[in-house]
Each structure stands twice: as C-alpha cells, then as structure tokens.
Design a protein around this motif. Sequence first.
Motif, short mmCIF file in Angstrom:
data_model
loop_
_atom_site.label_atom_id
_atom_site.label_comp_id
_atom_site.label_asym_id
_atom_site.label_seq_id
_atom_site.Cartn_x
_atom_site.Cartn_y
_atom_site.Cartn_z
N GLN A 106 5.24 2.26 -10.65
CA GLN A 106 4.87 3.56 -10.09
C GLN A 106 5.67 3.87 -8.82
N TYR A 150 1.93 9.09 -7.34
CA TYR A 150 2.92 8.97 -8.41
C TYR A 150 2.70 10.06 -9.46
N GLN A 177 0.83 -1.20 0.00
CA GLN A 177 0.00 0.00 0.00
C GLN A 177 0.87 1.25 0.00
N CYS A 178 0.32 2.34 -0.52
CA CYS A 178 1.09 3.58 -0.67
C CYS A 178 1.53 4.10 0.70
N CYS A 213 0.81 5.00 -4.96
CA CYS A 213 -0.49 4.89 -5.62
C CYS A 213 -0.50 5.80 -6.84
N ARG A 214 -1.53 5.69 -7.65
CA ARG A 214 -1.57 6.48 -8.88
C ARG A 214 -1.58 7.98 -8.57
N GLU A 254 -3.89 1.33 -2.94
CA GLU A 254 -3.14 0.28 -3.63
C GLU A 254 -2.11 0.88 -4.59
N THR A 255 -0.97 0.23 -4.69
CA THR A 255 0.08 0.64 -5.62
C THR A 255 0.02 -0.25 -6.87
N ALA A 256 0.74 0.16 -7.90
CA ALA A 256 0.78 -0.62 -9.14
C ALA A 256 2.22 -0.73 -9.59
N PRO A 257 2.59 -1.78 -10.33
CA PRO A 257 3.96 -1.91 -10.82
C PRO A 257 4.34 -0.72 -11.69
#
Length: 364
Positions: A284, A292, A258-259, A288-289, A279-282
């Motif tokens: 980044q 980032y 998590q961010c 989180c969006r 939630e984070t994403a690969p």
Amino acid sequence: MQWLPGCSCPLCPECFRLHFTVGVRERGVGALGCPSCGRPDLRDEAQRLWYWSTLEPQLRRCLDPDTFSLVTRKLTELELLRDPQFLWCPHCSFGFIFEAERGPAQCPQCHQQCCPRCQLPWDPRHSSLSCADFGSWLRSKETPGPSQGLGVFLGEMGIECPQCGQCFALARGGCLHFQCSQCQHQFCAGCGAQFHQPGSCPSPQCHLRGSLHGHHPRDCLFYLRDWAPDRLQQLLTAANVTFETEPPPEALPNPTGQCPVQEQKELGATLRDENCGRETAPGQAGLCRGHYTEYLVSLINRHGLDPAPLYGPAELRAAAQRHLAAGRSRRRPGESEAEHLLRLRRMLGEEAPVRPRPPRAICK
C-alpha cells in the motif's frame, strides 16, 4: 453601541471591531453579516451591495488601516470573481478580464497563454478539441516519472471553491463536506458537487430532499472510499493505468511503520497538522488503507475510469436509480435479469458518463 445595516441587534464597539477584524481573516466577507441574527442575506446581490456601501464609513472609523484595506481588497476580489470574464492566470496568479468567447487568453503580466474555460496551458490543438478531450490528450502525452504518481497525489493539497474560485489549503483526512469561508457555498471536496440543505434540492424527484446531500458522480471518493484497495487496483489494471505499491524513492525513511500523511487534528481548542499515525500494510505504498484508497481513487478520477464494470447487481441498481432519469432503471416486461443489468450498465455509460478530472493545483 453600534448597529449593522439591515438589523436592530446592538454591538458594543469592541465586539463590532473584533467581528470584522477576526471574521475577514477566518471566514471571508461573504459571512460578515450580523453575528446575532445573520442578516442581511449577503448571497443576494442587491442586499450585499447596499450593506457594504452603507457600512463603509463605520468600518473606516473602527478598523485599523491594514484590516480595512483587507476588507476592501476581498470585496473587490469577490465582485471580480462573479464576473464570468474574470480569470486568474494559472501561471502567475495575476487576475485579469478576458472578453473574447474563445481562447487563448494571454496574461498581461507573465504573457503566458491558457484556455479561459479549463485554464490548461494553451496549445493550438485545443482549438478543435473540447476542454475534456484536450485534457485527456495532454495526459496521454505525459511521460511517467518520479514527478507523477504517489508524489503528485501527496502534493495535491489545494481545493478551489467551484462557485467563487477562492483557493484553500486542505489537509487530507477531513470530511468531504466543505464550506467556502468566502461565499458560504457548500460542496464535496472529492468531486465539487454542491451540497443541498434539507428541502432545497432543485431536483423535484430527488429522494434525498429531506436531508443534507449532494449528487456525486459515481467515481467520487464519496462512493469509492469503501471499496477495498485490490478492487480499485483491478479497475486501474483493466485500463492499463499504473499505480504504486511501494513508497516513492524520494520518501523519507519511516521506521515507525505508521502512515506519514499529514492530517488536520483537533487538539483541545486548536487545530494542528500531524502524521496520520494509522497502521500501514504491505503493498500500500507505505500508507494506511484510507489514504492508499484515496490515492487510487485520485488515479481513477484523473483518467476518467468508470467503476460500473465492477458493480454487482445491487450496486448497479443503486447507481442507476441515482444517475438515470426517473423510471429509466425499471426492468422491462419480458426482460431477463441478465439483460436488465446489461442495459443498465450501457445506459449509465451513455447517459451519465464519467469525465476525467485533472489533479488539484497547490494553492498559493
């Protein structure tokens, strides 16, 4: 009962004491008029000076010595900050008067030199360069390393009021509409542009006059926060600006995925800094969006990159209507759609250029 100068609203002695004891710490001396009617207007210099000079004997009697001293110190700072020749030293935070028209300005305490306008460390090259050009030159001389990039972004937690210079700590994730507790100036935390109350915008042709609004540059987070990260990366890549897609080496392990960026959150009646938790994403950088995106926009701002080359037709027309003089964005007779869009893009670059913005300093 007690009365404040300039109004007839009665206050009991305890309410009078608490109004100034709590207010001077949480809101600043620029917001300590009458709590009932708001008078007098402390933005007016004559009313402000009369109010505080008349009120001084009451405050001395009612407040404890430490609070009274704090009130007088903040009043002194407020008046000094209104003096265009007053400077805070960027090296040691000592305040002093600099009367010359050009730099360098030398701090009498630490003896370091800076530019009195942009407050960047002084270099002889600044004598022949504008503040914007000198800032660009300094950034071009920086050597990339772990002290820059995402680590710098996460450390930029200060915001300075563009009107009075008061510095505040600022948790990420908040609203971009910021109001200074010292002078009540309302501005955008992304670019510093002033927010105007309905009907108060000085631009007579502004189509937003009926609402609370600000005139942000087109590279402000206010506009770019809705762009997808890959679109922002495309703008950075075209300008050869490096950006990070993985967490910095010094980052702590994050098993939750998590961010981890600190945000100020409301918990009942209190405010507390906690991890973002989204939630984070690969790709980044472990964020989180939203955070980032904010990091990528900070790089765009720092290098003065114009997003106009990536605008679609609708975005380009909207930007031209916002940033060009009235009537300048209209299509000319006989002008093709492609020619019109090309002219709008060129006019934006020439008549409303994007300027580099240095990273925020950490408030002391």
